[in-house]
Design an enzyme around this catalytic site. Sequence first.
Site, PDB file in Angstrom:
ATOM      1  N   ARG A   1      27.912 117.455 -55.425  1.00  0.00           N
ATOM      2  CA  ARG A   1      26.741 116.783 -55.405  1.00  0.00           C
ATOM      3  C   ARG A   1      27.133 115.335 -56.079  1.00  0.00           C
ATOM      4  O   ARG A   1      27.460 116.089 -57.475  1.00  0.00           O
ATOM      5  CB  ARG A   1      25.213 117.342 -55.862  1.00  0.00           C
ATOM      6  CG  ARG A   1      23.726 116.954 -56.346  1.00  0.00           C
ATOM      7  CD  ARG A   1      23.013 117.646 -56.909  1.00  0.00           C
ATOM      8  NE  ARG A   1      22.079 116.184 -56.904  1.00  0.00           N
ATOM      9  CZ  ARG A   1      21.060 116.442 -58.229  1.00  0.00           C
ATOM     10  NH1 ARG A   1      21.571 116.601 -58.943  1.00  0.00           N
ATOM     11  NH2 ARG A   1      20.159 115.117 -58.101  1.00  0.00           N
TER      12      ARG A   1
ATOM     13  N   ASN B   1      26.360 122.052 -57.731  1.00  0.00           N
ATOM     14  CA  ASN B   1      25.731 120.691 -58.655  1.00  0.00           C
ATOM     15  C   ASN B   1      25.798 121.041 -59.630  1.00  0.00           C
ATOM     16  O   ASN B   1      25.402 121.437 -61.065  1.00  0.00           O
ATOM     17  CB  ASN B   1      24.280 121.709 -58.393  1.00  0.00           C
ATOM     18  CG  ASN B   1      23.216 120.491 -58.755  1.00  0.00           C
ATOM     19  OD1 ASN B   1      23.970 118.931 -59.871  1.00  0.00           O
ATOM     20  ND2 ASN B   1      21.839 120.149 -58.245  1.00  0.00           N
TER      21      ASN B   1
END
Length: 395
Positions: free
Chosen positions: A89, A8
């Site tokens: 992500r 992420n």
Amino acid sequence: MSKTIAINAGSSSLKWQLYEMPAETVIAKGLIERIGLPESVSSVSFDGDKHVTVKDIHNHTEAVAILMNDLKSLAIIDHFSEITGTGHRVVAGGELFKSSVLITDEIAKQIENLAELAPLHNPANAAGIHAFRALLPNATHVAVFDTAFHTTMPPVAYRYPVPNDYYDKYAVRKYGAHGTSHMYVSQKAAEYLGKAPEELKLITAHIGNGVSLTAIDGGKSVDTSMGFTPLAGVMMGTRTGDLDASIIPYIMVKTGITDVNELIDIFNKKSGLAGISGSSSDMRDILKGREEGDEKATLAFDLFINRIQKYIGQYLAVLNGADAVVFTAGIGENSGPVRKAIVDGLSWFGLDIDESKNIVGADGIISTAAAKVKVLVIPTDEELVIARDVEKLSQ
Ligand code: ADP
């Protein structure tokens, strides 16, 4: 068994979690912060210990190299090639990406091109992708989009009442965010309620630093509170949420701000709880201030609760009733007082919390047996969804 890393990447940070798959065991996790600033911090949690190093990390490529070398030097892996999958992500997938995809050169380019829709996030996501593809050329690389779950919204939810051209030519519409989290907790909630997602109408409330609510009908997102960007919807830690657009030129004239991006930055980073309390964006500080009688903290809390209640009301209307409201993320998972304040104002709709269940570590149904609309707490796990999607697309 294989190892998969979920990534992420934010504008100045990179959060990661390494899994043994398909067992879904977390082997190690970490966070690199202050990328591009002096004294960047890399922390790795492994085997019950936290290893922290401080040094200048200039960009995401360097951050990925450092993380991979940390994995080796801490003997978490022997060779880079043990990591056979990476999942990233990606904040904005636009109308293009309706589900997770294997990353090719073309997909990587498309993610970069979508930076217009998420200028702070997509370039960082793309940088993480490039770095991992270069370092692990034989691994499977997958992109998981924050917007994908919301691509089922109907036009009546995603269109804005502005001239048609803005949509037709410039793709101005609601895209939403936090989709992976809303999807995960809605599926878990269905398990707790003992029903298939197709049979349920749910309102999921992801209440962290960023906050968004989603109306889910039969397992599909039909409306969500964030909009063209994550600035819209309810009030957040540092973001305004919905605002009358006329405030923008008015404040620019009054304050002498000439660059509209400067004001948008204030709406993103210095508003919300931080703006109203004048002291903190952190809900724990707001709760403490409120207890001590701080008027600004109290007003910040009241506004925060009020905006969430109003969106729940909206979505009860959008769905024409709901089976359950689901709380998740930092505040939604951990703050009984916030959940209670929200639900107490919605008793007319049939929401009712069982105080003996509204406790620290709550996981599952926390409403009374008689409540018409159930209330649940479900810890979110976006990294796990990412690792699972890598596994699925590796087959
Ligand atoms: P992000 O959106 O950055 O992922 P999180 O989901 O981690 O954020 O949520 C961060 C928020 O959760 C902060 O406002 C923090 O104060 C709040 N939070 C964490 N633990 C508690 C708690 N025990 N009580 C109230 N708020 C909490």
